[in-house]
Write a protein that holds these residues in place. Sequence first.
Motif, mmCIF file in Angstrom:
data_model
loop_
_atom_site.group_PDB
_atom_site.id
_atom_site.type_symbol
_atom_site.label_atom_id
_atom_site.label_comp_id
_atom_site.label_asym_id
_atom_site.label_seq_id
_atom_site.Cartn_x
_atom_site.Cartn_y
_atom_site.Cartn_z
ATOM 1 N N HIS A 5 8.004 5.550 -2.469
ATOM 2 C CA HIS A 5 7.226 4.243 -1.764
ATOM 3 C C HIS A 5 7.425 3.242 -2.764
ATOM 4 O O HIS A 5 7.768 2.022 -2.447
ATOM 5 C CB HIS A 5 5.833 4.591 -1.245
ATOM 6 C CG HIS A 5 5.918 5.992 -0.547
ATOM 7 N ND1 HIS A 5 6.272 6.031 0.924
ATOM 8 C CD2 HIS A 5 5.793 7.024 -0.851
ATOM 9 C CE1 HIS A 5 6.258 7.342 1.306
ATOM 10 N NE2 HIS A 5 5.733 7.787 0.405
ATOM 11 N N ARG A 45 0.946 -1.166 0.069
ATOM 12 C CA ARG A 45 0.017 -0.010 0.145
ATOM 13 C C ARG A 45 0.906 1.159 0.035
ATOM 14 O O ARG A 45 1.933 1.170 0.855
ATOM 15 C CB ARG A 45 -0.793 0.119 1.094
ATOM 16 C CG ARG A 45 -1.949 -1.072 1.261
ATOM 17 C CD ARG A 45 -3.063 -0.901 0.303
ATOM 18 N NE ARG A 45 -4.219 0.100 0.573
ATOM 19 C CZ ARG A 45 -4.824 0.482 -0.179
ATOM 20 N NH1 ARG A 45 -4.986 0.182 -1.351
ATOM 21 N NH2 ARG A 45 -5.731 1.658 0.183
ATOM 22 N N SER A 83 -3.916 9.640 -1.673
ATOM 23 C CA SER A 83 -4.687 8.732 -1.017
ATOM 24 C C SER A 83 -3.923 7.464 -1.482
ATOM 25 O O SER A 83 -3.085 7.457 -2.275
ATOM 26 C CB SER A 83 -5.860 8.661 -2.036
ATOM 27 O OG SER A 83 -5.650 8.653 -3.501
ATOM 28 N N GLU A 84 -4.381 6.535 -0.575
ATOM 29 C CA GLU A 84 -3.470 4.962 -0.696
ATOM 30 C C GLU A 84 -3.945 4.165 -1.894
ATOM 31 O O GLU A 84 -5.201 4.288 -2.067
ATOM 32 C CB GLU A 84 -3.443 4.097 0.519
ATOM 33 C CG GLU A 84 -2.777 4.765 1.453
ATOM 34 C CD GLU A 84 -2.265 3.751 2.685
ATOM 35 O OE1 GLU A 84 -3.219 2.742 2.971
ATOM 36 O OE2 GLU A 84 -1.169 3.936 3.333
ATOM 37 N N PRO A 140 1.139 5.727 -1.081
ATOM 38 C CA PRO A 140 0.580 6.883 -1.373
ATOM 39 C C PRO A 140 0.465 7.353 -2.871
ATOM 40 O O PRO A 140 1.477 6.918 -3.689
ATOM 41 C CB PRO A 140 0.991 8.052 -0.537
ATOM 42 C CG PRO A 140 2.370 7.434 -0.226
ATOM 43 C CD PRO A 140 2.341 5.851 -0.297
#
Length: 163
Positions: free
Chosen positions: A30, A19, A72-73, A21
């Motif tokens: 990420h 998960r 948002s993820e 962003p």
Amino acid sequence: MDTRVIDRPAFRLIGHAARVPLIHQGVNPHIQAHIASLPASEHQRLKALSDTEPAGLLQVSADVDPDYTQGSEVTYLHAVAVNAHTPAPEDLDVIDVPAGQWAIFRTCGPHPATLQAAWAATATEWLPSNPWRLRPGPSIVAILDHTPDFTTATCELWLPVER
């Protein structure tokens, strides 16, 4: 835009999920960290499992906020595509993808800027001027070719569509 629409039978995406962003511009650190955490042998293992289109290692986004809100993820899957009945090793995450139509947008240029610009253009130009709309499903990026430093790439953006 260099685009084609195809019909695909059901298939599976198998790989390693995280998960992360949603970041609209530039490299997503990420996602970079997730991919870097996988040993080189795992990339080779995934490539060997690939048995259908889109071929090779794929960047898959699923469970995206309907408004694509920055930050948002989303579920990111470093994956390969396999036939619908290909069993997945137990240590891999799986997204089963139903049969349907896909719009495939080919990009070539500075990476990831060219890919991100094409993604935005699908929403602002291509979808409004064509009889297609997005349907539920993951978005997939297949990197077909890239420079050694990954600053330039040829990619295909696969989006699930319907009339």
